[in-house]
Design a protein around this motif. Structure first.
Motif, PDB file in Angstrom:
ATOM      1  N   PRO A 400       0.815  -1.217   0.000  1.00 36.64           N
ATOM      2  CA  PRO A 400       0.000   0.000   0.000  1.00 36.64           C
ATOM      3  C   PRO A 400       0.846   1.263   0.000  1.00 36.64           C
ATOM      4  O   PRO A 400       1.896   1.331   0.622  1.00 36.64           O
ATOM      5  N   THR A 402       0.128   5.865  -0.142  1.00 34.32           N
ATOM      6  CA  THR A 402      -0.919   6.817   0.231  1.00 34.32           C
ATOM      7  C   THR A 402      -0.809   8.151  -0.484  1.00 34.32           C
ATOM      8  O   THR A 402      -1.248   9.163   0.020  1.00 34.32           O
ATOM      9  N   PHE A 452      -4.500   4.110  -1.686  1.00 39.36           N
ATOM     10  CA  PHE A 452      -5.704   4.047  -0.877  1.00 39.36           C
ATOM     11  C   PHE A 452      -6.351   5.408  -0.647  1.00 39.36           C
ATOM     12  O   PHE A 452      -7.416   5.464  -0.052  1.00 39.36           O
ATOM     13  N   ASP A 453      -5.703   6.497  -1.027  1.00 38.98           N
ATOM     14  CA  ASP A 453      -6.365   7.793  -0.930  1.00 38.98           C
ATOM     15  C   ASP A 453      -6.353   8.427  -2.311  1.00 38.98           C
ATOM     16  O   ASP A 453      -5.707   7.948  -3.244  1.00 38.98           O
ATOM     17  N   GLY A 500      -9.661   2.393  -3.649  1.00 41.55           N
ATOM     18  CA  GLY A 500      -8.277   2.309  -4.070  1.00 41.55           C
ATOM     19  C   GLY A 500      -8.155   2.372  -5.580  1.00 41.55           C
ATOM     20  O   GLY A 500      -9.128   2.236  -6.324  1.00 41.55           O
ATOM     21  N   VAL A 520      -7.605  -4.855  -4.237  1.00 41.65           N
ATOM     22  CA  VAL A 520      -7.804  -3.701  -3.355  1.00 41.65           C
ATOM     23  C   VAL A 520      -8.458  -4.136  -2.052  1.00 41.65           C
ATOM     24  O   VAL A 520      -8.039  -3.745  -0.958  1.00 41.65           O
ATOM     25  N   ARG A 524      -6.779  -4.007   1.716  1.00 39.74           N
ATOM     26  CA  ARG A 524      -7.395  -3.307   2.849  1.00 39.74           C
ATOM     27  C   ARG A 524      -7.576  -4.236   4.037  1.00 39.74           C
ATOM     28  O   ARG A 524      -7.384  -3.845   5.187  1.00 39.74           O
TER      29      ARG A 524
END
Length: 665
Positions: A400, A402, A452-453, A500, A520, A524
């Motif tokens: 992951p 961000t 993820f953002d 995502g 995704v 998570r």
């Protein structure tokens, strides 16, 4: 002697509903024994009273026999033989009265007194320990409720330490009282047998002595029988002493544990979390709504059984079904400023129950266990091995990140991550594959990083949106920064949560979207990323817009509909939707990225809106075709074209999958 049922002292600290259920059996047995002892004592007192009455009666009889001589009978001549006979009977009765008096004393000492001592000492001790155990349990529940109400943010460390010590003291007190209570109940199983037989031995001995002195009416066989009973009582006494010593040693060992056993959340810094659990049990706080705005929290014992989450209150014989965990989702949530809360959501998207764990370790293990159960791993032949394999595979397959910057820096696949593939039979989120579906490596490169953002850097935002005024989250602008919002023939707003995005290798099939959804969601779950911000996705006849309602000025982006080459909703979880974007790079090549969202409504409606927008783009050059298309869309009061809540399916009868304009044109 047959074996005696016992309460296990090792389970006193856990205080599980199973132990409480077994304890209720012992308490019921003790209550029944108390009632029976009272009735038995009344019967024995009645026998003793009858014996005392017999003494008084024989004494009165002797006096009456002697009083015959003193009577002044009018016709009393010739009664001398009668008087002498009555005098002899009076002596016999006096001798019998002595024997009855001695028997009454023996009955009082050997029959009535032991049963009274058993009732006043043993049964009263059990009742007192039961009350102390109840008070300790209530004190522990109050301290746990106080501990559970500690705020998550800006908490006072001194208050937390004091409350933690209070919980530890209450838990230790409950542990000590439960051990004493359990030992008393276990010993009662031995003492009740002795208490039932000792009075009858005294009664029998008293009667034998009475009759032996009057006449040899009891045989030696009865003597041997009473002797054997006495030997039996002696053997029980020896067993009781040995068991009491064993329980004393066990009690000392259990009380010599470390204080961390009593302190909740003792390893909050680096808890050892087991992410491969397929079953879990323990106490959780359940949130219940008592009104429109009021809620209560109830501490209950929860455990998983197969694909179900069960709840068992204290004292209940069995647990009841709370939630079916198959294909559900679980995520950590903020609730009423409480720590360690998580929510279980049903497969159809409805909010389920909210639970609170007592520590970070318990919270994350519950989330991992429910996530593993929701994949139906428990149905496989070796669920533990499957859980370990899935978690290891997911850890190797996802990394992951961000931010967009990190994604651009890590655009090349990592060479350190090995290629791995989850088996479809163990992953219930991914739709079933057919022979014509390409392999995962053909859709997405192994080790592709996941974002993820969706927050854009300030420079990228200014490049997209020239101006500094705030954008209304519902698509309306205060100025003319986005003129197409006013001129668009189609406007449809959807409430979504961004899950995502990741780079893909192809946009020739919707399977690339399904594979991205799988990776995704797996990422998570593995990294415990469950919090999502609710935002808006606007579909117009020119573009797709993502608007974050919380921080709009930093979360706005849009894509032209012509760059959307593939879009689809999940075949099983209808609220999942994704689309593939083709964006030209500065090097002259084109990059493909897929974006995954979770919608409050069905994802098919978003796909239908995107497809309709692309059709509008295709027919805008033909006024007649555009007019025919617009006639099928309802018109609002302000002249805008919007979609109905329920749109008809496309020609395929499957609105959840749409190819881009390149193929449908």
């Amino acid at each position: 002697m047959p074996a005696v049922d016992k309460l296990l002292l090792e389970e006193a600290l856990q205080d599980s509903p199973q132990t409480r259920s077994l304890l209720s059996v012992f308490e019921e047995d003790a209550g029944t024994l108390t009632d029976y002892t009272n009735q038995l004592l009344q019967a024995m007192q009645r026998v003793y009273g009858a014996q005392n009455e017999m003494c008084l009666a024989t004494q009165q009889l002797s006096k009456q026999l002697l009083g015959y001589e003193k009577q002044n009978f009018a016709l009393g001549k010739g009664d001398e033989e009668v008087i002498s006979t009555l005098h002899y009977f009076s002596k016999v009765v006096d001798e019998l009265n002595v024997l009855h008096t001695e028997l009454a004393k023996q009955l009082a000492d050997t029959m009535v007194l032991p049963i009274i001592q058993f009732r006043e000492k043993d049964l009263t001790e059990v009742s007192t320990l039961k009350d102390l155990f109840g008070l300790a349990s209530n004190e522990h529940d109050l301290s746990m409720a106080k501990y559970s109400r500690l705020p998550k943010k800006k908490e006072n460390e001194k208050v937390k330490t004091e409350v933690g010590k209070e919980v530890a003291a209450a838990r230790r007190k409950q542990h000590l009282s439960s051990l004493q209570y359990y030992c008393a109940l276990n010993a009662l199983q031995y003492r009740k047998r002795m208490a039932m037989m000792e009075p009858m031995i005294g009664f029998a001995h008293g009667q034998i002595n009475f009759f032996k002195k009057g006449a040899e009416m009891f045989s030696k066989r009865m003597d041997s029988f009473l002797s054997s009973v006495a030997d039996m009582v002696q053997s029980i006494q020896v067993e009781l002493e040995a068991e009491a010593e064993k329980m004393r040693v066990s009690q000392q060992e259990l009380l010599s544990v470390d204080e961390s056993v009593y302190t909740p959340d003792s390893d909050v810094a680096e808890p050892q979390i087991n992410r491969n659990l397929i079953q879990k049990a323990g106490y959780l706080n359940l949130r219940n709504k008592t009104g429109l705005v009021t809620t209560t929290w109830e501490r209950l014992y929860f455990f998983t059984q197969g694909g179900n989450l069960m709840c068992q209150p204290r004292g209940a014989v069995a647990g009841g079904l709370i939630q079916d965990l198959d294909n559900c989702s679980v995520m950590a949530v903020d609730c009423e400023d409480r720590r360690y809360c998580f929510q279980i959501t049903t497969p159809n998207g409805k909010s389920g129950i909210i639970l609170q764990a007592e520590s970070r370790k318990e919270n994350e293990e519950w989330i991992c266990a429910i996530n593993n159960i929701s994949r139906q791993i428990y149905l496989t032949d070796n669920p533990e091995a499957v859980a370990i394999k899935l978690n290891q595979t997911a850890l190797q397959a996802v990394t992951p990140i961000t931010s967009f910057g990190k994604k651009q820096e890590s655009s090349c696949p990592s060479q350190n991550l090995k290629n791995s593939e989850m088996e479809n039979e163990n992953d219930k989120i991914v739709p079933k594959a057919t022979a014509s579906i390409p392999e995962a490596e053909e859709l997405i490169a192994p080790g592709t990083p996941i974002q993820f953002d969706i927050v854009l850097p300030a420079t990228e935002f200014l490049d997209q949106n020239r101006g500094s005024r705030r954008t209304n989250p519902f698509g309306e602008t205060e100025d003319e920064s986005f003129p197409e919002a006013e001129d668009s023939l189609l406007q449809q707003m959807f409430i979504v949560r961004f899950l995502g995005s990741m780079a893909v290798k192809t946009d020739s099939t919707t399977e690339v979207i399904y594979e991205a959804m799988r990776q995704v969601l797996a990422a998570r779950a593995i990294h415990n990323i469950f919090r999502m911000t609710e935002s808006h996705l606007m579909v117009t006849s020119q573009s797709l817009r993502y608007i974050n309602c919380m921080i709009c000025c930093l979360s706005f982006f849009q894509f032209e509909l012509t760059s959307v080459t593939q879009f689809a909703a999940h075949q099983e979880n209808k609220r999942l939707v994704g689309f593939v974007i083709r964006v030209p790079e500065s090097t002259g090549e084109e990059s493909l990225s897929t974006y995954i969202f979770e919608s409050n409504s069905e994802g098919e409606k978003i796909c239908y809106a995107i497809n309709l927008g692309k059709e509008i783009i295709e027919v805008q050059k033909d006024p007649e075709a555009l007019a025919q298309l617009m006639l099928s869309i309802p018109l609002t009061n302000d002249g805008k074209y919007v979609l109905l809540n329920d749109q008809p399916d496309d020609n395929d009868g499957n609105p959840s999958e749409h190819r881009g304009a390149e193929s449908e044109a």
